[in-house]
Structure formats: structure tokens, C-alpha cells
Design an enzyme around this catalytic site. Structure first.
Site, short mmCIF file in Angstrom:
data_model
loop_
_atom_site.label_atom_id
_atom_site.label_comp_id
_atom_site.label_asym_id
_atom_site.label_seq_id
_atom_site.Cartn_x
_atom_site.Cartn_y
_atom_site.Cartn_z
N THR A 35 -7.85 26.23 -10.12
CA THR A 35 -8.77 26.51 -9.02
C THR A 35 -10.21 26.35 -9.49
O THR A 35 -10.48 26.40 -10.69
CB THR A 35 -8.67 27.98 -8.53
N ASP A 36 -11.12 26.21 -8.54
CA ASP A 36 -12.52 26.40 -8.89
C ASP A 36 -12.71 27.90 -9.10
O ASP A 36 -11.86 28.71 -8.70
CB ASP A 36 -13.45 25.85 -7.80
N TRP A 37 -13.84 28.26 -9.69
CA TRP A 37 -14.02 29.64 -10.17
C TRP A 37 -14.04 30.68 -9.04
O TRP A 37 -14.87 30.64 -8.17
CB TRP A 37 -15.27 29.70 -11.04
#
Ligand code: BGC
Length: 753
Positions: free
Chosen positions: A291-293
Site C-alpha cells: 500500500t501507499d503509506w
């Protein structure tokens, strides 16, 4: 020892499936959720996204004790840094000693490695090279150059002990206002995909990985965490996924980062259609997805969709995955599959190869690479009466605060902690150019006084010195002692926010406008020329002003050696050969996305991609709308002739060749573009031209000719048919244009399929 007395298998020693079989459910859920858990600020939420506890109780208490907002901000930033093996890296994998699972390290990207440059109680330094930003690399249209840059960049990843670089970012420039366009490559997916492939191959040739991001349809920062991008399957496949498809098929990135937004109602990190049906089933992606953060709504749904790793990891994700398997809503086999994918990649990493990193990459050699790379991406927009290159005896009146403080990269995760940067005054001096000293002193005094007043740089913000207003006497005096004026204009940009059509952002500020007019009028009255240098990660509205200067050079944000790179081009040591990877419209409202950016309906967090596949030049060129500078545009200090077009349809591909001759007086390189116009199928609207191949000549001496060859696989001419849910290559006549830019077609022919 396990409870039954058997020794636990170890990753890297025993087969992956034995390790997975030995994992408890707690260990499995931990393994797919990064180590950060609950610490720092998640990105801006779109309405409707879950409100999460942002801080741990300890941090909350400390924040309550802060006296000022700045103090609180500093504390939040300090706590968000991973204090793992490589300090300042963006994230680290969960370690499980019992099973030999070591923490591999993920660090940003994309203009170089982003880690902390210094460490507590450690005299060593860990500076990295700031290379040109993404849009500068793509403006070179030079895949070999990008490969060279990223071989050097990947060496720093390896030598500083990281395993995966969180880059490249290749989202389409749907609007010139996207705050991260400087990190991304183009409005065209073929250019973005080819540059990305070269980038990935360069980084991965070092035995470290990349995370190709942000998958997908992440074309804005407003409400980035959860904004719903609503688009047709055709636009999705032909425009927004195409670059990813090219990069995956050509270069197999080790990992891919899913994006924060929704795609047609489903979060990108929970989207089975894009993550599994397309990415794996259609394209054959072999790595894993993270995932992105802090992109999260439901960890179990993320795993089920094919998002294997949740970064940097929250407690919710851990609990949802654990509970999902317990209550049967998440199949444990699906979780095992994610673990297997991650472990397969882990085994390739330097950490698992026990690579003895030096912490001493050759920064001197890499500085040379970035110096040359920045010149290759510079785009010469205007050059009346050969105003450039400058005469070696030129005496320069150097205007613009940015000349003395170039913006060499953007803010946010894409900002590299470099040791130094070269300003334009230094670059020109290094090249032996004489500057008008009094003016330089006035600017230097001003910039140092202003800098002293400004807050220090942090993750979210790189403060920019305001433009210094000029007065007539100063300009006149400086020009009377000079042979030419150079004026630099800059803009900062970064993640977390989009740009706006206001003065000082997309529009010139009053001071910038007054300065530009004053310098041009005064110089011209004295018979002297003005060179405008643009130091931006994107574009600004220049329509009212292009007539004023004699030459305009778009230098983007060119990395730490930018002042030297600029001097190389301004003085003619390097002949500019970059071309625009975007369309520069006459006005913002001309962009086809303008009516639907950043949101379509007030506060509801959705965007209709109403322009469908007609993004950028596909729209302008098809509709015949006049632009300031077309896609693919860029001048040179020389000129080129195009001759002898040959088109061969050979089975599954079209081979096109042409002779390119340098018809000018200095050596130079030319970017040659191949556009195809497709026959319509089922009455679908087709762009008049689409970029299907490009190449760049070698350095051609005056009079020299090179035969360039470009191949278009017929499969790349397919149209996505919504009703049939498949690609279709229509039979018929395809127009082939070999062009210097999308509007400047030099050779034209037809291929019949
Ligand atoms: C950015 C990513 C970046 C990640 C880790 C996010 O805010 O969107 O591009 O890789 O942070 O720093």
C-alpha cells in the site's frame, strides 16, 4: 524450538512453503503489516474514509505538552522517522527471528535515495545524490540516459543498505495542477511506460528492487486518501494503466505500490480488478504489491484483493487480517499467497544476500551523472536570432532569486537529502562567465537575509525565498555593465497538495510579472537580450509573457548539480535536446480536465474523468485547439531534416525507419516521435494521433545523417472495447506520422493491417 520440539524452518535456508506452514496466524498477520503500527500523520482523508487514531497514547501526551504548533510539528516529524537499520528510510519489514525473517528496508524515491543524512552519535555522513526530478528525466526522451542515472541511483540504495526504492512514480499528468507532476513523467502513457522501464531496469541491475507507484489513477493530491476517480474502462486501460502495463511487461518491478484513491468506487488497495485480474492475470506481474503509506480501510479486504503488504502498517490492518481468517471472511490460502509473493522477493534482496554495504557510494562519480542528465532534459522553448548559446565573453546580469537559490527538487517523499546544490551564479562562475558583481551582491545579500527569517525545511515544506522586487535604477545600472540578462523564475511543488490557478502559483505573481517586464524593456532599449530560465517541476501560464524574452529555457528541477548543468547548456557546451512530455495550453481552462479537477461536485470526493481517453495532446490535437507549446516540442541550437520514410508491416509489427540529418552548424541530438492515427471501430472516438514509438539520435555532427528505426507492435494499436471487455486491433488504414512534435509532422505514410 516450536512447541512440538521441532526446530522452526528459516527463510533463506528452508523452502518458503515450509516456513509458511510453520507460521502461526499471529505471525502471518504481522508479516504482511509493516512495523510502524501507530505513530504518525496519515494523509488527508476524503470525506467518508474512516477516522483513525493518529497517535499512540505516549505521543499524544507529548504533543499536549508542546507549547507551539511548530514544536508539535517537529515532534510529529521526528517520530515518523523509522529508526531502523537505515535511518530516515520510509519503512521496514516486520522481523520474525524465530523464522529467520529479517527486516528489509523500503526507502523513497524517486529523484534519489531519501534517508537521514546524519545520525546521532555517528560522525559519518549519509548524504545521497539529488538527481533530476521525474519530469526532467522524461523530457530527455532518452531511455539510455535514464538507465545510466538509475544505475547510479540504485548503487546508492545498495551501498546505504536499503532493499527497495519507492519509485518510480508514473501517474499520468491529467491536469497541470497535480502537485506531484514533477515526480511523474508525462500526459502520455507510452512515454511514461518506456521511461519507467528504463528506470526500473537501471535500479534493479544493482540487485535492489523498486516499487512502481502509485497504482493507479492517482492524478491529484486533493482528498488523495479516498477520492473516487470515476472513469471508463477504456480510459483506464488505454491511458491510466498503459504505462504500468508497459513497465510491468518490460521490466518486472519487484514491487508495486497501490495508491490512496478509489477507482470507480473501490479503493485502489482493495481493488481486485486492478490488482489481480489486470496486474497479475492479464500482465503476469510476478512481484508483490504494497500500500501507499497509511492507505487503509480494511486490511482483510486489501489482502483478498491482492494487496500483499500493508505499509507502514496499522493495528487495524493487523486485527482485520487476523480476525478475517478466524471468522472465515478471509481465506488463509489467500494470506499465504501474499506471504509467498513477499518472501520470493525478500530472498533476492541485499539483506538476504548478506551484502556488506559500504555506506560509501561514489558520490563524486554520481554528481557527474546527474550534471549531464539534467542537461539532457532541458527544453529550449524559444531562441530568437540565436540568442543562445551565449558568447564565451558574455558578461551576465543575473536576475531572479532562484538564480541564487535554484529549486533542484520538490518537497515531500521525493525530496533527497543532498550534501550541496550548485546555484546558477556558481555554475556560471565555474564556467568562467563574468557576472555583474553589484547585482549579484544585491541578490546574495537579499537571499541570505530572507533565508535567515524563514522556517527550516521539513518533509512537507521546502520554504522558498520570495521574489525580490526590482527597481529601475538597479536594472539599468546592472545592464549597462553587462552584455546579456538572464532571469530565472521558479515554483516549488510537493505531495499532499495540488497547485492552484492563482498569482504566484499557476499564474505569475505581480512581482514576477513586473520584474520580467522591467528587465526585458530595459534590456531591449539598450539593445541587449534577455534569457528566461524556468526552474519548475511543471508549467505556469506564460501566454502573456512569451513574447518578452529573447530565449526561454525550461530547466525543470535538475538535481544538485543544476547550476553547472544550466551553465553547460547556456554556454553551448551541451546542445539542448529535451522535448516537452506535456501540452502547454494557452490557458488553464483549455485543459480537458479543467471542469473536473480536483473534484467534480463541490465537497463530494469524486472526480469524473469526463474527457475519457482525450487526455492532453489527444484532446488538443484532435480538436485542433491552438496551444502555446505542443506535446513533444523543443528546439535545438541546430536544425534537423527528416527524409526517406519506410514503413514495413512485418507480421505482428510495423517497422518504420527514417533518415535524420543535422542541417545546422553545431552537433546535436534529435528526439524523433512516431504517431499513429487509428481507424475508428464501432463509432468510437479516436484521437487524431497517438504516440506509439520514439527514439533519440546519437550526437549528430553538422551534415551527418542517422537512419533511425522504430517498431510498433500491432498489439499496441488495440482499442479497448467496453461492450466485449477486450482489446481489439481493427483492420484498416493506420496513418503513420514521423514528427518533431505532435503538430510538426515531417514524414507521413500509411500502414494497412
Ligand atoms: C507517498 C509515497 C511514498 C510514501 C513513503 C507517501 O506519502 O505518497 O509516494 O513512497 O509516502 O514515504
Amino acid at each position: 524450538m516450536t512447541s512440538c520440539g521441532k526446530k522452526a524452518p528459516k527463510l533463506g535456508v528452508h523452502p518458503i512453503d515450509d516456513v509458511i506452514a510453520a507460521m502461526s496466524l499471529e505471525e502471518k498477520a504481522s508479516f504482511v503489516v509493516g512495523t510502524e503500527r501507530m505513530k504518525t500523520t496519515p494523509p488527508d482523508r476524503a470525506p467518508g474514509m474512516p477516522v483513525r487514531e493518529m497517535f499512540s497514547p505516549e505521543l499524544k501526551e507529548k504533543l499536549m505538552q508542546c507549547e507551539t504548533q511548530e514544536e508539535a510539528m517537529e515532534l510529529m516529524i521526528a517520530t515518523s522517522l523509522v529508526e531502523g537499520r537505515v535511518q530516515g528510510a520510509a519503512g521496514q519489514h516486520y522481523a520474525l527471528d524465530r523464522l529467520g525473517i529479517e527486516p528489509i528496508v523500503y526507502a523513497d524515491g524517486p529523484a534519489g535515495l531519501r534517508i537521514d543524512p546524519t545520525r546521532k552519535d555517528d560522525a559519518d555522513e549519509y548524504y545521497c545524490t539529488a538527481f533530476p526530478v521525474g519530469v526532467s528525466l522524461s523530457s530527455s526522451w532518452d531511455v539510455e540516459l535514464v538507465n545510466e542515472v538509475t544505475r547510479a541511483m540504485g548503487n546508492e540504495v545498495l551501498e546505504y543498505g536499503a532493499d527497495v526504492l519507492l519509485a518510480p512514480g508514473i501517474n499520468i499528468h491529467r491536469s497541470p495542477l497535480c502537485g506531484r507532476n514533477f515526480e511523474y513523467y508525462s500526459e502520455d502513457p507510452l512515454l511514461a511506460g518506456k521511461i519507467a522501464s528504463a528506470y526500473i531496469k537501471g535500479i534493479q541491475s544493482n540487485g535492489v528492487g523498486v516499487s512502481l507507484k502509485h497504482y493507479a489513477v492517482n492524478n491529484q493530491e486533493t482528498c488523495r486518501n479516498g477520492v473516487d476517480a470515476r472513469l471508463s474502462e477504456r480510459a483506464l486501460r488505454e491511458i491510466y494503466l498503459k504505462g504500468f502495463e508497459i513497465a510491468v511487461k518490460e521490466s518486472q518491478p519487484w514491487t508495486i505500490m497501490s495508491s490512496y484513491n478509489k477507482i470507480n468506487g473501490t479503493l485502489a488497495s482493495e481493488n481486485y480488478h486492478t490488482l489481480t485480474e489486470i496486474l497479475r492475470d492479464d500482465w503476469g506481474f510476478e512481484g508483490f504489491v504494497m500500500t501507499d503509506w497509511w492507505a487503509e480501510e480494511n486490511g482483510a479486504r486489501q489482502i483478498a484483493a491482492g494487496n500483499d503488504l500493508q505499509m507502514p502498517g496499522t493495528l487495524h490492518q493487523y486485527e482485520e487480517i487476523y480476525n478475517g481468517v478466524k471468522d472465515g471472511s478471509l481465506d488463509e490460502k489467500t494470506l499465504d499467497q501474499s506471504i509467498r509473493r513477499i518472501m520470493n522477493i525478500m530472498l533476492k534482496t541485499p539483506t538476504y544476500r548478506h551484502y556488506a554495504y559500504s555506506n560509501k557510494p561514489d558520490l563524486g562519480a554520481h554528481a557527474k551523472v546527474t550534471r549531464q542528465a539534467a542537461t539532457d532534459g532541458m527544453v529550449l522553448l524559444k531562441n530568437v536570432q540565436k540568442s543562445l548559446p551565449l558568447d564565451s565573453k558574455a558578461r551576465v546580469a543575473l536576475f531572479g532569486t532562484a538564480s541564487y537559490d535554484l529549486l533542484v527538487g520538490g518537497s515531500g517523499s521525493g525530496n533527497v537529502n543532498r550534501k550541496y546544490k550548485v546555484s546558477l551564479d556558481e555554475g556560471l562562475k565555474n564556467a568562467g562567465v563574468e557576472l555583474e558583481d553589484n547585482l549579484t551582491k544585491v541578490y546574495k545579500d537579499y537571499t541570505s537575509a530572507e533565508r535567515a527569517k524563514m522556517p527550516t525545511e521539513n518533509f512537507w515544506s521546502v520554504p522558498v525565498i520570495p521574489e525580490m522586487p526590482l527597481d529601475k535604477a538597479l536594472v539599468k545600472n546592472a545592464l549597462s555593465k553587462s552584455t546579456v540578462a538572464i532571469l530565472t523564475l521558479s515554483r516549488m511543488a510537493g505531495e499532499g497538495g495540488d497547485r492552484h490557478v492563482v498569482k504566484g502559483d499557476y499564474l505569475l505573481s505581480d512581482v514576477e510579472e513586473q520584474n520580467l517586464k522591467l528587465v526585458c524593456q530595459t534590456a531591449h532599449a539598450m539593445g541587449k537580450k534577455v534569457i528566461l530560465v524556468l526552474n519548475l517541476g511543471g508549467i505556469v501560464d506564460l501566454t502573456q509573457f512569451v513574447a518578452l524574452p529573447d530565449a526561454i529555457l525550461h530547466a525543470w528541477m535538475g538535481g544538485q548539480e543544476m547550476g553547472n548543468s544550466l551553465a553547460d547548456v547556456l554556454m553551448g557546451k551541451v546542445n539542448p535536446s529535451g522535448k516537452l512530455p506535456l501540452t502547454w495550453a494557452l490557458r488553464y481552462s483549455d485543459y480537458p480536465s479543467a471542469g473536473n479537477f480536483p473534484l467534480s461536485d463541490g465537497d463530494s470526493a469524486y472526480v469524473r474523468y469526463a474527457e475519457d481517453v482525450m487526455v492532453g495532446y489527444r484532446h488538443f490535437n484532435t480538436q485542433g485547439i491552438k496551444v502555446l507549446y505542443p506535446f513533444g516540442y523543443g528546439l535545438s541550437y541546430t536544425t534537423f531534416a527528416y527524409n526517406n520514410l519506410i514503413i514495413d508491416v512485418l507480421g505482428e509489427q510495423i517497422k518504420v525507419s527514417a533518415d535524420i540529418t543535422n542541417t545546422g552548424k553545431v552537433a546535436g541530438r534529435e528526439v524523433v516521435q512516431l504517431y499513429v492515427g487509428k481507424p475508428s471501430v464501432d463509432g468510437l472516438l479516436m484521437p487524431a494521433k497517438e504516440l506509439k514509438a520514439f527514439t533519440k539520435t546519437k550526437l549528430l555532427n553538422p551534415g551527418e545523417t542517422q537512419t533511425v528505426e522504430m517498431i510498433v507492435p500491432c498489439s499496441e494499436l488495440a482499442t479497448w472495447m467496453e461492450a466485449e471487455n477486450k482489446w481489439n486491433v481493427a483492420s484498416g488504414e493506420y496513418t503513420i506520422s514521423v514528427a518533431a512534435n505532435v503538430e510538426d509532422v515531417r514524414l507521413k505514410g500509411v500502414a494497412t493491417l
